[in-house]
Enzyme design. Structure first.
Site, mmCIF file in Angstrom:
data_model
loop_
_atom_site.group_PDB
_atom_site.id
_atom_site.type_symbol
_atom_site.label_atom_id
_atom_site.label_comp_id
_atom_site.label_asym_id
_atom_site.label_seq_id
_atom_site.Cartn_x
_atom_site.Cartn_y
_atom_site.Cartn_z
ATOM 1 N N ASP A 59 7.528 -9.342 6.438
ATOM 2 C CA ASP A 59 7.570 -8.098 7.181
ATOM 3 C C ASP A 59 9.265 -7.509 7.219
ATOM 4 O O ASP A 59 9.138 -6.520 7.600
ATOM 5 C CB ASP A 59 7.154 -8.606 8.756
ATOM 6 C CG ASP A 59 5.798 -8.606 8.872
ATOM 7 O OD1 ASP A 59 5.258 -8.528 7.812
ATOM 8 O OD2 ASP A 59 5.455 -9.200 9.878
ATOM 9 N N ARG A 102 -12.705 5.320 1.184
ATOM 10 C CA ARG A 102 -12.888 3.795 0.975
ATOM 11 C C ARG A 102 -11.614 3.273 1.671
ATOM 12 O O ARG A 102 -10.496 3.550 1.496
ATOM 13 C CB ARG A 102 -13.271 3.340 -0.340
ATOM 14 C CG ARG A 102 -14.519 3.852 -0.797
ATOM 15 C CD ARG A 102 -15.668 3.175 -0.190
ATOM 16 N NE ARG A 102 -16.962 3.389 -0.991
ATOM 17 C CZ ARG A 102 -17.833 4.658 -0.655
ATOM 18 N NH1 ARG A 102 -17.206 5.179 0.578
ATOM 19 N NH2 ARG A 102 -18.875 4.987 -1.042
#
Length: 342
Positions: free
Chosen positions: A126, A266
């Site tokens: 992160d 999608r």
């Protein structure tokens, strides 16, 4: 000198390279290295392994961590810290190297305040630890996400679809921003910058009116629109550090965008793929440099510190500083990226 080394929290590509660096550098001083398995859990039950250069000489290119890891928090366990300290004495450890992110290093800092000789190595895909420009695993995660975006572009264009790519990043958008920028996404949604569903609709409709037949949206797992207020929670069950599992924002956006715009949409969630497999060359080199620095800190008796990358230099910062605040994406950097989102 006997040194213990462990990795806590989620695995990250480059951990094995850092472990190798700690072992190889320590061997120059004839120090004994004790690998602690499963993070802090291994210190609670003395689950350890003696390490030497022969064991680690080829692991720098391998993903994961050969010592295994866990999200164990000894401060959430009755008498956990006391047991940790007792077992450090039992094992005869003179110092400890803790590789991890905010949670793992917060435990290291608390133990340091209780008298444990510990140094840290920053590891988290992160990239949200303060005091260091980059953390181990971030470059690999960005590279994997970028490759996925590059691949999804062809199917998005062929079917004239909107594709939403969900990447990791609980409270920060570093992976989303870097991968979205590198992959040429058309929208990047991160926790640090509020966004609304209407903004998304407008951008998508504008692109279509200009003849663009597809769009790629990259969204950080913790970036929910202001219309929803809260992040999408996959599981309310918390880990020992009080974190709930996030995820699923891409599926929510998929449904809403298709419903409100009529554009075929999608969702793709990259999930653990981002932190799997072999580390990039950059992560291997960074890990090696940080690992060597951690040993140097022990040699110099500078405990309660973390090895860190600042600019092109490997320096040290107090663990207390590294965990004091979460390093978030600046608005300046985000705005710069917007210039490339066309």
């Amino acid at each position: 000198m006997k040194i213990g080394v462990l990795a806590g929290g989620g695995d990250a590509p480059g951990l094995n390279a850092a472990l190798k660096a700690v072992v190889m550098k320590s061997s120059e001083y004839d120090w004994e290295i004790i690998g602690i398995k499963r993070g802090w859990a291994g210190l609670l039950d003395c689950d350890v392994q003696v390490l030497n250069p022969d064991i680690v000489k080829h692991i720098h290119s391998e993903g994961g961590i050969i010592l295994y890891t866990s999200r164990t928090n000894p401060f959430a366990i009755e008498n956990g810290p006391q047991k940790i300290i007792k077992n450090i004495e039992k094992l005869g450890l003179n110092a400890l190297v803790a590789m991890g992110g905010e949670d793992t290093l917060s435990v290291a800092q608390k133990l340091y305040e209780m008298g444990v000789s510990v140094v840290g190595i920053p590891k988290t895909i992160d990239n949200d630890l303060s005091g260091t420009d980059y953390t181990i695993g971030f470059d690999t995660a960005v590279s994997i996400a970028t490759d996925a975006i590059d691949r999804l572009r062809t199917t998005a264009e062929s079917h004239q679809r909107v594709i939403i790519v969900e990447v990791m990043g609980r409270n920060t958008g570093w992976i989303a921003l870097f991968a979205g920028l590198a992959g040429g996404a058309h929208m990047i949604l991160i926790p640090e910058v509020p966004y609304s569903l209407s903004e998304i609709y407008e951008i998508l409709k504008k692109r279509q009116s200009e003849g663009e037949v597809y769009s790629i949206i990259v969204v950080s797992e913790g970036a929910s629109p202001i219309d929803m207020k809260n992040a999408i929670i996959r599981s309310k069950q918390k880990d020992e550090f009080g974190h709930m599992r996030l995820g699923g924002i891409s599926q929510v956006l998929e449904r809403i965008i298709e419903e409100k715009t009529g554009f075929e949409t999608r969702a793709v969630t990259l999930g653990h793929t981002q932190r799997s497999g072999a580390p990039t060359a950059c992560d291997r080199v960074l890990a090696a440099r940080l690992g060597v620095k951690a040993v140097d800190l022990i040699k110099e008796g500078k405990f309660g510190m973390m090895s860190s990358l600042q600019g092109n230099n490997i320096v040290s910062v107090p663990l207390k500083e590294a965990i004091a605040r979460r390093k978030t994406v600046s608005l300046e950097l985000y705005n710069l990226a917007q210039s490339f989102l066309k």
